[in-house]
Design a protein around this motif. Structure first.
Motif, PDB file in Angstrom:
ATOM      1  N   GLY A   1       0.717  -1.259   0.088  1.00 56.29           N
ATOM      2  CA  GLY A   1       0.109   0.111  -0.084  1.00 56.29           C
ATOM      3  C   GLY A   1       0.869   1.369   0.100  1.00 56.29           C
ATOM      4  O   GLY A   1       0.489   2.112  -0.748  1.00 56.29           O
ATOM      5  N   VAL A   2       2.000   1.069   0.737  1.00 51.32           N
ATOM      6  CA  VAL A   2       3.056   2.639   0.762  1.00 51.32           C
ATOM      7  C   VAL A   2       3.371   2.643  -0.669  1.00 51.32           C
ATOM      8  O   VAL A   2       3.331   3.704  -1.117  1.00 51.32           O
ATOM      9  CB  VAL A   2       4.026   1.894   1.658  1.00 51.32           C
ATOM     10  CG1 VAL A   2       5.027   3.280   1.626  1.00 51.32           C
ATOM     11  CG2 VAL A   2       3.386   2.065   3.268  1.00 51.32           C
ATOM     12  N   MET A   3       3.774   1.872  -1.229  1.00 46.80           N
ATOM     13  CA  MET A   3       4.335   1.947  -2.730  1.00 46.80           C
ATOM     14  C   MET A   3       3.099   2.565  -3.606  1.00 46.80           C
ATOM     15  O   MET A   3       3.651   3.216  -4.423  1.00 46.80           O
ATOM     16  CB  MET A   3       4.824   0.404  -3.216  1.00 46.80           C
ATOM     17  CG  MET A   3       6.080  -0.295  -2.510  1.00 46.80           C
ATOM     18  SD  MET A   3       6.440  -1.713  -3.229  1.00 46.80           S
ATOM     19  CE  MET A   3       6.903  -2.315  -1.778  1.00 46.80           C
ATOM     20  N   GLY A   4       2.116   1.794  -3.374  1.00 48.15           N
ATOM     21  CA  GLY A   4       0.816   2.109  -4.374  1.00 48.15           C
ATOM     22  C   GLY A   4       0.481   3.611  -3.896  1.00 48.15           C
ATOM     23  O   GLY A   4      -0.166   4.180  -4.780  1.00 48.15           O
ATOM     24  N   ALA A   5       0.914   4.180  -2.851  1.00 48.54           N
ATOM     25  CA  ALA A   5       0.214   5.384  -2.480  1.00 48.54           C
ATOM     26  C   ALA A   5       1.067   6.537  -3.096  1.00 48.54           C
ATOM     27  O   ALA A   5       0.557   7.905  -2.945  1.00 48.54           O
ATOM     28  CB  ALA A   5       0.342   5.573  -0.708  1.00 48.54           C
ATOM     29  N   ILE A   6       2.099   6.195  -3.735  1.00 48.29           N
ATOM     30  CA  ILE A   6       2.945   7.367  -4.301  1.00 48.29           C
ATOM     31  C   ILE A   6       1.949   7.981  -5.630  1.00 48.29           C
ATOM     32  O   ILE A   6       1.553   7.065  -6.351  1.00 48.29           O
ATOM     33  CB  ILE A   6       4.075   7.008  -4.709  1.00 48.29           C
ATOM     34  CG1 ILE A   6       5.136   6.559  -3.937  1.00 48.29           C
ATOM     35  CG2 ILE A   6       4.646   7.923  -5.716  1.00 48.29           C
ATOM     36  CD1 ILE A   6       5.426   7.682  -2.856  1.00 48.29           C
ATOM     37  N   ARG A   7       1.975   9.299  -5.447  1.00 43.94           N
ATOM     38  CA  ARG A   7       0.891   9.888  -6.493  1.00 43.94           C
ATOM     39  C   ARG A   7       1.861  10.437  -7.674  1.00 43.94           C
ATOM     40  O   ARG A   7       2.936  10.899  -7.436  1.00 43.94           O
ATOM     41  CB  ARG A   7      -0.113  10.781  -5.900  1.00 43.94           C
ATOM     42  CG  ARG A   7      -1.020  10.498  -5.175  1.00 43.94           C
ATOM     43  CD  ARG A   7      -2.316  11.282  -4.844  1.00 43.94           C
ATOM     44  NE  ARG A   7      -1.797  12.718  -4.545  1.00 43.94           N
ATOM     45  CZ  ARG A   7      -1.155  13.120  -3.424  1.00 43.94           C
ATOM     46  NH1 ARG A   7      -1.439  12.560  -2.471  1.00 43.94           N
ATOM     47  NH2 ARG A   7      -0.876  14.331  -3.576  1.00 43.94           N
ATOM     48  N   ASN A   8       1.043  10.704  -8.796  1.00 40.07           N
ATOM     49  CA  ASN A   8       1.828  11.321  -9.988  1.00 40.07           C
ATOM     50  C   ASN A   8       2.450  12.677  -9.615  1.00 40.07           C
ATOM     51  O   ASN A   8       3.624  12.832 -10.199  1.00 40.07           O
ATOM     52  CB  ASN A   8       0.656  11.473 -11.000  1.00 40.07           C
ATOM     53  CG  ASN A   8       1.058  10.878 -12.294  1.00 40.07           C
ATOM     54  OD1 ASN A   8       2.232  10.855 -12.364  1.00 40.07           O
ATOM     55  ND2 ASN A   8       0.102  10.955 -13.117  1.00 40.07           N
ATOM     56  N   ASP A   9       1.846  13.316  -8.699  1.00 38.11           N
ATOM     57  CA  ASP A   9       2.261  14.588  -8.532  1.00 38.11           C
ATOM     58  C   ASP A   9       3.556  14.653  -7.671  1.00 38.11           C
ATOM     59  O   ASP A   9       4.101  15.938  -7.224  1.00 38.11           O
ATOM     60  CB  ASP A   9       1.394  15.631  -8.154  1.00 38.11           C
ATOM     61  CG  ASP A   9       0.580  15.068  -6.872  1.00 38.11           C
ATOM     62  OD1 ASP A   9       1.161  14.136  -6.451  1.00 38.11           O
ATOM     63  OD2 ASP A   9      -0.380  15.742  -6.741  1.00 38.11           O
ATOM     64  N   GLN A  10       4.147  13.616  -7.354  1.00 32.67           N
ATOM     65  CA  GLN A  10       5.145  13.668  -6.131  1.00 32.67           C
ATOM     66  C   GLN A  10       6.459  13.751  -6.469  1.00 32.67           C
ATOM     67  O   GLN A  10       7.312  13.253  -5.711  1.00 32.67           O
ATOM     68  CB  GLN A  10       4.712  12.420  -5.040  1.00 32.67           C
ATOM     69  CG  GLN A  10       3.390  12.914  -4.332  1.00 32.67           C
ATOM     70  CD  GLN A  10       2.951  11.796  -3.276  1.00 32.67           C
ATOM     71  OE1 GLN A  10       3.075  10.632  -3.700  1.00 32.67           O
ATOM     72  NE2 GLN A  10       2.451  12.202  -2.056  1.00 32.67           N
ATOM     73  N   GLY A  11       6.857  13.788  -7.589  1.00 31.00           N
ATOM     74  CA  GLY A  11       8.233  13.961  -8.217  1.00 31.00           C
ATOM     75  C   GLY A  11       8.872  12.721  -8.430  1.00 31.00           C
ATOM     76  O   GLY A  11       8.539  11.541  -7.899  1.00 31.00           O
ATOM     77  N   GLU A  12       9.700  12.846  -9.233  1.00 30.36           N
ATOM     78  CA  GLU A  12      10.313  11.731 -10.019  1.00 30.36           C
ATOM     79  C   GLU A  12      11.198  10.740  -8.819  1.00 30.36           C
ATOM     80  O   GLU A  12      10.909   9.542  -8.960  1.00 30.36           O
ATOM     81  CB  GLU A  12      11.224  12.309 -11.157  1.00 30.36           C
ATOM     82  CG  GLU A  12      11.438  11.201 -12.034  1.00 30.36           C
ATOM     83  CD  GLU A  12      12.255  11.940 -13.184  1.00 30.36           C
ATOM     84  OE1 GLU A  12      13.517  11.423 -13.428  1.00 30.36           O
ATOM     85  OE2 GLU A  12      11.992  13.044 -13.867  1.00 30.36           O
ATOM     86  N   SER A  13      11.712  11.463  -7.942  1.00 27.91           N
ATOM     87  CA  SER A  13      12.873  10.655  -7.054  1.00 27.91           C
ATOM     88  C   SER A  13      11.827   9.720  -6.293  1.00 27.91           C
ATOM     89  O   SER A  13      12.127   8.684  -5.942  1.00 27.91           O
ATOM     90  CB  SER A  13      13.349  11.568  -6.366  1.00 27.91           C
ATOM     91  OG  SER A  13      12.877  12.348  -5.387  1.00 27.91           O
TER      92      SER A  13
END
Length: 1691
Positions: free
Chosen positions: A886-898
């Motif tokens: 879930g943590v990995m999946g929670a990264i959203r598109n607008d959260q930066g490339e790194s």
């Protein structure tokens, strides 16, 4: 036996006695004869006793009066020498206890006389002592007399005697009481123990006392009388007495024999009734006396306090309180109140000093203090004695600081008010031993300029008094400065130490008792013992409740006073040791209050310690130049405040306080409770000023503060820093020994500290205080073994910290949180995490919560943590997987490339390493997460790689299918059960499908989403992956699941792609970002979507093709088929060449399918499949319900795989046909729509491409194979329209160079090939088909002939202007028409072939096909040289010849039916148009070409001569006439009568003319005239021929005449020669013919030629002449008349 009664001793005694008596007799021989006699008789008496008695000592005692008598008489002489000898002898007897009571009385009387005579005083005292100590025979009056004797000796003038007597009195008094004690001991067994005296009992009569007791009683009573200056009752003969001595004696008795007073009511009574009033009375001067006051209740002036008595009284009081407190409760209350009063500031210094010493004595007896508390403080309406004592000490200490040495009365008013407004006057030099800067080296207290040295007055814990022991002093001593303060200081310390050690000891006992009883209770086996246990436990509980009440009261009573005093002292202390002691006292009290749960007092003490350091955020000590502190400054820094003002100075005393705090927290953390807040706030401040910074694990290490310049540390502190940091760490490490509640207090305190720090860090980017966060981490780490109880508050707070705007704060919050999570997971829990899933989820939960925080740095920490967890713990995450994923999946598109990159790294790790270790239920989450990364548009590579991961995942599913399926099914069953119990419906995506299939479906659905991603590369990759997985692994799915795959995945995807494609933007995209160049075929969104559409459609079609055997048994296959066809149709009709062409390819693919039942190369199928009618089958014997993962694709196995629940449906032929017909309808719609010419044309008009049309047409043959049985004329009609339209479509000029051959090559385009192939397939099918199909032949001919017409008249495409390719420069025209000649010619060939096969078919005959063919061919034939291509007319001729060669016999056959009537005129016209064409041959035609063309004309004439004319009787007359006229026309060179130079070169068709002529001739004289018809033909031919000759000759003569000298043109000469030859030939023929066969008219015509021939004789050409000669010769036969006349038409 005792030493005095052994035989040897007795013997010695006897000898000594005898020698004494002898000595006595010797001494008294002269002066005192009676004594001598008595002595001698004594010797005899002794000897007699010794001889007679065995018990010598007893006998001696019996006769002791007599034995002693000589010695008493000796003493009576008053002669010193004799007296001494006698006293020695008496002492010897006494020491052997051989003195009777009577003897003793006599001895005492004798001693009294000696005393009165002041003789041998010391010896007397000695003798009395020996007499009283060696035995108990002296009682009552004798005893009192002996005692009085000693008293009297005490008051002699001789100092030595005085002192000896005093000592003897003391000893004797002691002896009296010792006797009583011994007596009690002896009688203890006999009588009951006397009840302890009640304080209020009545006086008993003395008579009840035993002898020794009575003596003691009388003695004590008289001592009291004497001290009170009253007459004694018993000690008769006393002359004088001092109070001081009396008080000393009283004190010693009370001190040494307390049990006597406690056990005997009579004595208790004395205490109460006599001693206490006495003491109170004697105290009165001290009470009433006030320094500087003279008021009094009595009229007499107040006596001054007298030091010796006062001091002794205090000693007595000390003993009374210590020993008889329980008897004298009320009295003690008075005494204690007095003691307290004596501390008042208006009492003399010495009095205060001794009072303090007395109080000190009490303070070292905690049990006593406890009793006070119980008896007074805890009773209503009673003086709070204990509280008063403590408060008095406090006030006393305060007053010492406030009372100026001058005794200024104004100062006394301010006693107890240290905050008074008025300044305290104190000479600056008071107590200052001026050294250097006025700093003393002595330990001392200094407060507001008052300086008091600290003296060492006593050892800790013992009240060693100085002034209470000054029994020899009469005058009040001078008290050194600081003495009283030092004693009072020690009082406080001992009080604290005593109370705390006592209470803690008792507490400890209670706790251990509780533990033991509970354990016993638990382990006790029988019911009764359990009850006993319970009983005892409840008793203990009661006892504990009582004790606890006392403890609490004690603490409550004393804490205020203690705190005030200690704080004052702490403030004033300049000595490290003193400071240490004060702090220790405060610490012990704080700990004690904590243990007893007294929050207020605990907090007060802790506050005091903290205050002594500093209050958080306030300055410890503001630096000012006038500071008079004598403390060494060790550190300077900024206070921890929002707006720090000024700087803070830390002194060594502050550091001491600090250590105490640390000590408190370390050792007593368990009882701090809410005070942690205070302690930690203070520690935080220290840490801040010392600049300690958190390092890994939360330990604090020295690191320079960011606000550098204001912080200064001395080297002393610098070296201490590591130690302080270490202690701090140890403090939090020790939190592991705290109980749960205390631990919660600690955590709460840290959290609220942290909240304060967070508040301070808001709105500025200064360095925040990270103390609390660091320590939360440290506490968490050491308490891992019980992490559950503190996890929620701990992580909940850290999550708040993580959201803080200050980056440093946030960073540490995250650091702490992630460290805790990692530590929690690696910790060796019991039971291990793998068995405690709840704990594991609890530990991982905050990691998930971090996903709600938007700060990228926090998320990065979170992901790094996940990565580390995976690397270390990945194998054992178990139920924690959903959270981690879930943590990995929670990264959203607008959260930066790194961030996305890090998260993706984690996912890659999971997919590569951990799929096998995670629960199968999590696989779906992995799919979701991988899919979500595909949708991230930050980084294309990540999206593409994630699609690769999905492919890897699908591979994993495939390889581990069975295990995954088993596990999922198990899980599903469990969930189902739960759901049923709760009565809810189990809800998961794709529900009815089995769980393993759902997993696949989720994977497919994810890929499906990616297939419509905005980025073309992602779409392409996802599409390829989706179709590859379905293709490679689809066999694993349950049969029924395919339904979902088709409808929910594939068609859904097609819909979305179609929608996106049709709405895509047509704007040109300049470049693909950066400097990537985009190929022109992909430079608009529309073109990019086109690619996706192509891919998707192809993929779906392929699945339909390869998995048809699976899909067809599904109930709604035909509906699916329709939908698919619809998609193919919309794609094919889309205005995009790429898509439309691809759609057709997909169409082709699905049409190549063969129905499984007829598929010969598959293995044997189960018999069921061959059943022609669908029947319901029983279960197929196949593998059991657990679906085997068969990797083969054989039909049998496939069918076997579907378990009994769903029997396979046999593919029904009818249904199959429906599918094909659906396909045909789609094909027709695509064809008709796409080839229909648009109504208007402009630049953007879409015209289908050649490859598209080709592909479209190429589909037909395959499709036709399946529908041929029902293919009827209507369908053929539709097909024809499409073929025609398709061929008519022009091509765009830019494509033409690739499609069109150069004009000279006669090649068909692939489209044209396809069209012909389609027709070919049809005609072949008709050929082998049933009769009913053959009616289609004519339609096919029509179609072909339409194509043939294109050779001369290319088709129109709507209103489109097309340029012919020959005159189109490629770049000028938009659209170029094709070169249709090769196509038309090929069509013509086909027509000919087909006609050759089908000429006799009824339909072909009926439908006038031959006529149509001729009609069609007439066009190119009549155009001849004007045809677009020369080959056309030549081919047309040859075709016509072939067709006629077959068709004419058929036509003749059917002559009667009239079916061919209309054909003949058509044919005649065709011949006419061709042989006498109006088109002129091109100028550049060579002779050879001309001759070749002529030979073609000749062939036609030959055909006429062979195929038509011979059968003239079957042919309409008109037609024959037309033919004859034509031959006639051809047989004579047509030459225009007027010619110009230009026409001279016209080539004459000599061969042709000749052929025509010969044909005419041939038919003129046909010998075998069988029918009139034939004769008619001959006559007709002849007449035509002759007329023709006549014309030619006439014209020649005319021309010859006109030309004059010029020779005629060559053709004309040739023609004339030919005519002349023909004439001669004709005449020859006529001669040979039977006369009756020749018409009369004919002869007439022949003869009519003669004049004309003669006219030619004048010609100039020799060739003509020779021919003329031959022509004229035969006429000789006409020179004679014939024998008979033949009429025309008759013979």
């Amino acid at each position: 036996m005792s030493g005095t009664s052994s035989p040897e001793a007795v013997k010695k005694l006897l000898e000594n006695m005898q020698s004494d008596l002898r000595a006595l007799s010797l001494e008294c021989k002269k002066k005192f004869p009676p004594v001598k006699e008595a002595a001698e008789s004594g010797i005899i008496k002794v000897k007699t006793i010794a001889a007679r008695n065995t018990e010598i000592l007893a006998a001696l005692k019996e006769n002791s009066s007599e034995v002693v008598q000589p010695f008493l008489m000796g003493c009576g002489t008053k002669e010193p020498k004799i007296t001494q000898l006698c006293l020695a002898a008496i002492q010897r007897l006494m020491s052997h206890e051989v003195v009777s009571e009577t003897a003793a009385g006599n001895i005492i009387n004798m001693l009294w006389q000696l005393m009165e005579n002041s003789l041998e005083e010391l010896k007397l005292l000695q003798t009395v002592l020996v007499l009283l100590t060696t035995n108990t025979v002296v009682h009552d009056e004798a005893l009192s007399k002996a005692i009085v004797l000693c008293f009297r000796l005490h008051f002699t003038k001789d100092n030595i005697t005085n002192n000896t007597a005093a000592a003897t009195v003391r000893q004797v008094v002691t002896v009296v009481f010792e006797r009583m004690v011994a007596e009690d001991e002896r009688h203890r067994d006999i009588t009951d123990q006397p009840v302890l005296v009640q304080g209020n009992s009545n006086r008993r009569s003395v008579s009840t006392l035993k002898p020794c007791a009575k003596d003691a009683y009388m003695l004590f009573q008289d001592l009291c009388q004497l001290v009170n200056a009253d007459a004694p009752y018993w000690l008769i003969g006393m002359t004088e007495m001092t109070r001081t001595f009396g008080l000393e004696l009283l004190e010693s008795v009370l001190n040494d024999f307390p049990q006597v007073f406690l056990q005997h009511q009579e004595f208790s009574f004395l205490l109460k009734e006599r001693v206490c009033p006495l003491v109170i009375k004697l105290f009165s001067p001290n009470i009433k006396f006030r320094q500087g006051s003279s008021t009094s209740s009595s009229p007499a002036p107040v006596e001054k306090p007298y030091f010796p008595i006062c001091m002794r009284l205090l000693r007595v009081v000390s003993v009374l309180i210590k020993q008889f407190y329980s008897l004298l409760v009320t009295e003690c209350e008075i005494f204690l109140s007095l003691l307290v009063k004596f501390l008042d500031a208006d009492k003399p210094q010495w009095l205060r000093a001794v009072a303090v010493e007395s109080i000190h004595r009490l303070c070292v007896q905690p049990q006593l203090l406890r009793s006070f508390c119980q008896s007074y403080d805890m009773k209503q309406h009673s003086t709070k004695v204990f509280r008063d004592i403590v408060n008095a000490l406090g006030s006393f200490i305060q007053s010492l600081f406030l009372v100026p040495p001058t005794g200024n009365p104004a100062a006394t008013n301010q006693a107890g008010n240290n905050n008074s407004g008025g300044p305290v006057s104190a000479p600056a030099n008071s107590g200052m031993l001026g050294i250097g800067g006025g700093v003393t080296l002595l330990p001392a207290f200094e407060y507001r300029g008052t300086w008091i040295p600290i003296l060492t007055v006593t050892v800790q814990g013992s009240a060693k008094a100085t002034y209470l022991e000054m029994l020899d002093k009469v005058e009040p001593p001078t008290i050194p400065e600081g003495y009283a303060m030092s004693v009072a200081f020690h009082c406080l310390l001992d009080l604290v130490r005593g109370i705390t050690s006592m209470i803690e000891g008792e507490l400890g006992e209670v706790e251990t008792e509780c533990q033991t009883t509970t354990t016993e209770a638990v382990s006790s086996p029988t019911q009764s013992s359990e009850q006993q246990e319970l009983q005892s436990t409840s008793d203990q509980m009661d006892k504990e409740i009582v004790s606890r009440a006392v403890w609490e009261e004690m603490v409550n009573a004393c804490w205020c006073g203690l705190l005030a005093a200690l704080s004052l002292l702490l403030d004033a202390s300049t000595d490290e040791a003193a400071t240490e002691n004060i702090l220790k006292a405060e610490l012990t009290m704080a700990a004690l209050c904590g243990r007893l749960g007294l929050v207020t007092s605990r907090d007060a003490f802790i506050t005091a310690i903290c205050k002594a350091y500093s209050i958080q955020g306030q300055s410890v000590m503001m630096i000012s130049p006038s500071s008079e502190s004598h403390q060494q400054v060790v550190a300077v820094g900024q206070p921890l405040a929002v707006q720090p003002q000024g700087t803070v100075m830390l002194t060594s005393k502050n550091i001491q306080c600090m250590r105490t705090l640390l000590n408190l927290a370390h050792c007593h953390g368990a009882v701090l409770g809410t005070s942690w807040q205070l302690v930690l706030a203070t520690l935080q401040h220290l840490v801040w000023i010392l600049g300690l910074k958190p390092s890994s694990g939360g330990a604090l290490k020295p690191g320079r503060a960011v606000e550098g310049p204001s912080t200064v540390l001395t080297t002393a502190v610098m070296t201490d820093l590591p130690v302080i940091s270490n202690i701090l760490s140890r403090l939090f490490e020790s939190s592991q020994y705290l109980d749960d509640v205390s631990l919660h207090h600690l955590i709460n305190a840290l959290c609220s500290l942290s909240l304060e720090a967070m508040d301070m860090a808001y709105g500025n980017n200064k360095e925040p205080s990270l103390f609390a966060v660091a320590k939360l981490l440290e506490t968490g780490l050491v308490n891992m073994h019980r992490i559950e109880i503190l996890w929620r508050p701990l992580t909940g707070h850290l999550l708040e910290v993580c959201q803080h705007p200050n980056s440093r704060m946030r960073e540490w919050g995250a650091e702490a949180l992630t460290s805790l999570i990692k530590a929690g997971l690696t910790f060796n829990h019991d039971p291990p995490l793998s068995q405690n899933q709840r704990l594991q989820l609890l530990l991982l939960n905050p990691l998930k919560e971090m996903s709600n925080i938007n700060h990228p740095d926090i998320r990065l920490k979170q992901l790094e943590c996940v990565l580390q967890i995976l690397q270390s713990q990945g194998d054992s995450l178990g139920p924690g997987w959903p959270l981690v994923l879930g943590v990995m999946g929670a990264i959203r598109n607008d959260q930066g490339e790194s961030l996305i990159r890090t998260a993706f790294q984690c996912l890659q790790l999971v997919v590569t390493d951990f799929l096998p270790t995670m629960p199968c239920t999590c696989l779906q989450i992995v799919v979701d997460v991988a899919g979500s990364f595909g949708l991230h548009n930050q980084e294309l590579n990540i999206s593409l790689t994630s699609i690769g991961l999905l492919w890897n995942i699908s591979d994993y599913f495939f390889q581990r299918g069975e295990t995954i399926e088993k596990e999922l099914n198990k899980e599903e069953a469990a969930q189902q059960k739960q759901a049923e119990e709760k009565g809810v419906v189990l809800n998961r995506p794709f529900h009815p499908a089995p769980p393993f299939d759902c997993l696949w479906l989720c994977l497919y659905a994810k890929l499906g989403e990616l297939c419509v991603d905005p980025r073309p590369a992602v779409r392409k990759s996802a599409g390829q992956t989706l179709f590859s997985t379905i293709g490679a692994h689809g066999t694993l799915l349950q049969h029924s699941t395919w339904h979902t795959v088709i409808w929910k995945v594939l068609f859904h995807l097609l819909d979305r792609v179609r929608e996106s494609s049709t709405t895509a933007d047509k704007e040109k995209i300049e470049s693909g970002g950066g400097n990537i160049l985009i190929h022109h075929s992909r430079d608009t969104a529309e073109k990019q979507w086109a690619e996706t559409w192509v891919l998707t459609l192809a993929g779906v079609a392929r699945i339909f093709n390869t998995r048809r055997y699976l899909l067809q048994p599904l109930g709604d296959f035909s509906r699916a088929w329709d939908v698919l066809l619809d998609h193919i149709q919309s794609a094919a009709l889309s205005k995009n060449n790429e898509v439309s062409l691809a759609a057709l390819k997909s169409f082709q693919e699905i049409l190549q399918i063969v129905s499984p039942a007829r598929d010969s190369d598959k293995p044997e199928t189960p018999p069921a499949v061959n059943v022609p009618v669908p029947v319901l089958l029983g279960p197929i014997s196949g593998p059991s319900l657990n679906r085997p993962f068969v990797r083969t694709d054989s039909i049998g196995e496939r069918l076997g795989r579907y378990s009994s629940s769903e029997p396979p449906v046999v593919t029904d032929e009818l249904e199959d046909l429906n599918l094909w017909w659906a396909a045909w309808n789609t094909w027709y719609r695509i064809g008709s729509e796409s080839t229909k010419p648009p109504t208007t044309f402009d630049k953007l008009t879409f015209i289908p491409s050649q490859p598209f049309l080709t592909a479209l047409i190429q589909i037909f043959p395959a499709l036709y194979q399946h529908i041929k049985t029902g293919f009827n004329m209507d369908d053929l009609q539709k097909l024809g329209v499409i073929l025609h339209s398709a061929v008519s479509v022009p091509i765009s000029s830019d494509a033409s160079p690739f499609i069109l051959p150069s004009y000279t090559e006669a090649v068909l385009t692939s489209l044209q090939e396809a069209v012909l192939t389609a027709l070919d397939v049809l005609q072949k099918a008709i050929c082998v088909g049933p009769e009913s199909m053959q009616i289609m032949y004519p339609a096919i001919f029509d179609q072909l002939l339409a194509f043939v017409e294109f050779s001369c008249k290319p088709p129109q495409y709507g209103q489109l202007e097309t340029k012919h390719i020959a005159n189109a420069k490629y770049n000028q025209a938009e659209w170029v028409a094709l070169n249709y000649v090769p196509f038309a010619e090929r069509s013509l060939d086909v027509v000919v072939d087909l006609y050759q096969k089908t000429a006799c078919h009824k339909a072909v005959v009926n439908e006038k096909v031959l006529q149509n063919i001729i009609k069609t061919l007439r066009v190119p034939l009549s155009l001849k040289y004007s045809c677009p291509s020369e080959s056309t007319w030549k081919l047309a001729v040859s075709s016509l010849l072939k067709v006629l060669s077959i068709g004419l016999p058929v036509a003749r056959q059917h002559a009667s039916s009239g079916k061919f009537d209309s054909m003949w005129p058509e044919l005649a016209n065709t011949f006419e148009d061709f042989l006498f064409t109006k088109s002129i041959p091109p100028d550049n035609l060579s002779i050879q070409e001309f001759q070749r063309n002529e030979s073609i004309d000749v062939e036609v004439v030959q055909l006429i001569s062979t195929e038509i004319l011979p059968y003239a009787n079957f042919i309409p007359k008109e037609f024959v006439g037309q033919i004859m006229t034509m031959l006639n026309k051809g047989s004579i060179h047509s030459q225009s009568s007027s010619f110009t130079e230009a026409e001279i070169d016209i080539r004459l068709r000599e061969e042709f003319s000749k052929m025509c002529f010969e044909t005419l001739l041939q038919f003129s004289f046909s010998n075998k005239v069988t029918t009139p018809q034939e004769g008619y033909i001959s006559r007709m031919a002849l007449s035509v021929l002759l007329k023709r000759s006549q014309d030619v000759l006439h014209r020649y003569i005319e021309d010859e005449r006109l030309s004059g000298r010029c020779p005629l043109p060559r053709q004309q000469v040739t023609e004339i020669i030919f005519v002349l030859k023909a004439v001669s030939t004709l005449i020859d023929s006529l001669k040979k013919t039977k006369p009756e066969n020749v018409d009369g008219n004919t002869w007439a015509q022949v003869i009519a030629l003669y004049p004309t021939l003669v006219e030619c004789i004048t010609c100039s050409s020799s060739e003509v002449c020779s021919a003329l000669k031959e022509a004229l010769v035969p006429f000789k036969d006409f020179m004679q008349p014939p024998t008979s006349k033949v009429q025309n038409g008759e013979s």
